[in-house]
Design an enzyme around this catalytic site. Sequence first.
Site, PDB file in Angstrom:
ATOM      1  N   ASP A  14       0.856  -1.176   0.000  1.00  0.00           N
ATOM      2  CA  ASP A  14       0.000   0.000   0.000  1.00  0.00           C
ATOM      3  C   ASP A  14       0.905   1.243   0.000  1.00  0.00           C
ATOM      4  OD1 ASP A  14      -2.360   1.646   0.492  1.00  0.00           O
ATOM      5  OD2 ASP A  14      -1.653   1.768   2.557  1.00  0.00           O
ATOM      6  N   ASP A  16      -0.312   5.129   0.995  1.00  0.00           N
ATOM      7  CA  ASP A  16      -0.586   6.086   2.076  1.00  0.00           C
ATOM      8  C   ASP A  16      -0.628   5.383   3.428  1.00  0.00           C
ATOM      9  OD1 ASP A  16      -1.024   8.656   0.663  1.00  0.00           O
ATOM     10  OD2 ASP A  16      -2.574   7.519  -0.358  1.00  0.00           O
TER      11      ASP A  16
END
Length: 218
Positions: A14, A16
């Site tokens: 991922d 953020d």
Amino acid sequence: MTATVLTARALLLDMDGTLVNSDAVVERIWRRWSERHGLDGDEVMKVVHGRQGHASMALLLPDRPVQQNLTDNARMLAEETADTDGVVEIPGAAAFLASLAGLPHALVTSADVPLATARMAAAGLPLPRVRVTAESVGASKPDPEGFLKGAAELGVDPADCVVFEDSGAGIAAGRAAGMRVIGVGPRAGLHGPDAVVRDLTEVRVEPLPDGSLRVHVG
């Protein structure tokens, strides 16, 4: 913290909250949005991490037409892309990505290409060669589609992938994809990942002779 060792054939990352700390921007933009719609900012912030914006809006304003959410989301993405003030790497992210050079890994993010490019650049991080962004999927996390696409692009069975995630939606997506999940940061521990780290300084990846990866956590 107890040390954990996982073996994998690919890592799915991922962005953020996992590689990039963009919380300052996310807070600014979503709290402004909350005020415009008369919603409680603290409650909104519990929903938005890890999801595409239009998916968060659908949960927060369930009676609003889908097209209105998509239009609003496009405007907010442009705002987020233009605002990189306070965007920095999660500690250890640059060294972690450098250690993955030449190893099977992919970025799987709810951001679109312009936002992912802007935030990774602001944090001084290289974009992985394989990327699954908002444009690549029909469904936002917690749907597993993004992680399954990442595994497929790398040619690796989902069960042989390890996901790095910070949000409840992202951890649920990794689990639904049949993958093991390493949680990164304070939000992650609330959502039952297989292991959790404070940041990426607590992770080391060791390539093995058979092409697999040994992931040392803690």
